[in-house]
Design an enzyme around this catalytic site. Sequence first.
Site, PDB file in Angstrom:
ATOM      1  N   LYS A  18      35.102  39.333  39.129  1.00  0.00           N
ATOM      2  CA  LYS A  18      36.097  40.403  39.060  1.00  0.00           C
ATOM      3  C   LYS A  18      35.422  41.772  39.051  1.00  0.00           C
ATOM      4  CE  LYS A  18      39.575  37.540  36.864  1.00  0.00           C
ATOM      5  NZ  LYS A  18      40.125  36.989  35.629  1.00  0.00           N
ATOM      6  N   GLN A  69      40.250  38.331  29.327  1.00  0.00           N
ATOM      7  CA  GLN A  69      40.002  37.034  29.958  1.00  0.00           C
ATOM      8  C   GLN A  69      40.423  35.896  29.028  1.00  0.00           C
ATOM      9  OE1 GLN A  69      38.811  36.494  33.197  1.00  0.00           O
ATOM     10  NE2 GLN A  69      39.326  34.372  32.756  1.00  0.00           N
ATOM     11  N   ASP A 114      47.548  41.731  34.549  1.00  0.00           N
ATOM     12  CA  ASP A 114      47.717  40.281  34.660  1.00  0.00           C
ATOM     13  C   ASP A 114      49.200  39.905  34.681  1.00  0.00           C
ATOM     14  OD1 ASP A 114      45.515  38.668  35.008  1.00  0.00           O
ATOM     15  OD2 ASP A 114      44.951  38.643  32.888  1.00  0.00           O
TER      16      ASP A 114
END
Length: 296
Positions: A54, A98, A121
């Site tokens: 990422k 994460q 997200d």
Amino acid sequence: MSAEIIDGKAFAAALRGQVAQAVPAFVEAKGRKPGLAVVLIGGDPASKVYVRAKVKATLEAGLESFEHQLPETTAQRDLVALVERLNEDGRVDGILVQLPLPAPINEKAVIAVIDPAKDVDGFHVANAGALAVGEKSLVPCTPFGALALLKHRLGDLSGLEAVVVGRSNIVGKPMAQLLLQQNCTVTIAHSRTRDLPEVIRRGDIVVAAIGRPQMIRGEWLKPGATVIDVGINRIVVDNQGGTRLVGDVDFDSATEVAGAITPVPGGVGPMTIAVLLRNTLVAAHARAGLPAPEGL
Ligand code: NDP
């Protein structure tokens, strides 16, 4: 019949390119780059690999990357305090924590603290709720990427039968919402579904987000169906411990029946990171009061 292979890698590269092209205009307007903060707790090897990928993609697209690597023993209140600081930080447009988080940290409680405007997200209940009622929101990256592949392959999805297998908050449910918005007739299947093969056979579109290696077989599919395989499963392939990645669909038998299918790897996976960059760019524009960049 042999199905067309949907090249998610190429599509994702094009999307990352579109994001990169839109960055200079933002920099000119705001005097800074759009910024993505990534928070990683502990040393889970898979999470480390994802975070590295990422960060690399973020920098390649010309965005600013803020990395926060915290020890496994981090207390929930310290993680929450970090997220609150990132909420206040004007250089940060997107915050990604994460998952999974190590026990005993409560994931829901941490996600709830993220400013919904920075929730790239799309996991915050405010964004999930906005998606459900059809309002503008930040949409979870994997289903958004899967939908982009479907629209690219099929054009107008209106009236098609779509079967989503899996009802998680991060893939199955938002996928079903997105397909409903596209006027598909949507069925959501899960572990309690009776006669799964019969349900799947209805699908002009089948999205598999189960986490069971090669479970969906070609014989279960409607001939010509478009199959999106979200699953990422590592299986042992020999007695020397060799492994490989496979999806939730049995690729070999499915290609005999489907009209098109995403491979694993190289299908939905690369789209997830590309959409993360797209979401960061879109969040940056929204926060800055600028119209969303065209085509994104
Ligand atoms: P979850 O484990 O959260 O959800 C799995 C879903 O599958 C559940 O709804 C479960 O049903 C359903 N299910 C389990 N077994 C069966 C069965 N035998 N028959 C029918 N349905 C079943 O997984 P995620 O949604 O997080 O992920 C799904 C897959 O996608 C995983 O392989 C994951 O690695 C992959 N993934 C890939 C991403 C990418 O970037 N490509 C991103 C995110 C995930 P129930 O609710 O009844 O338990």
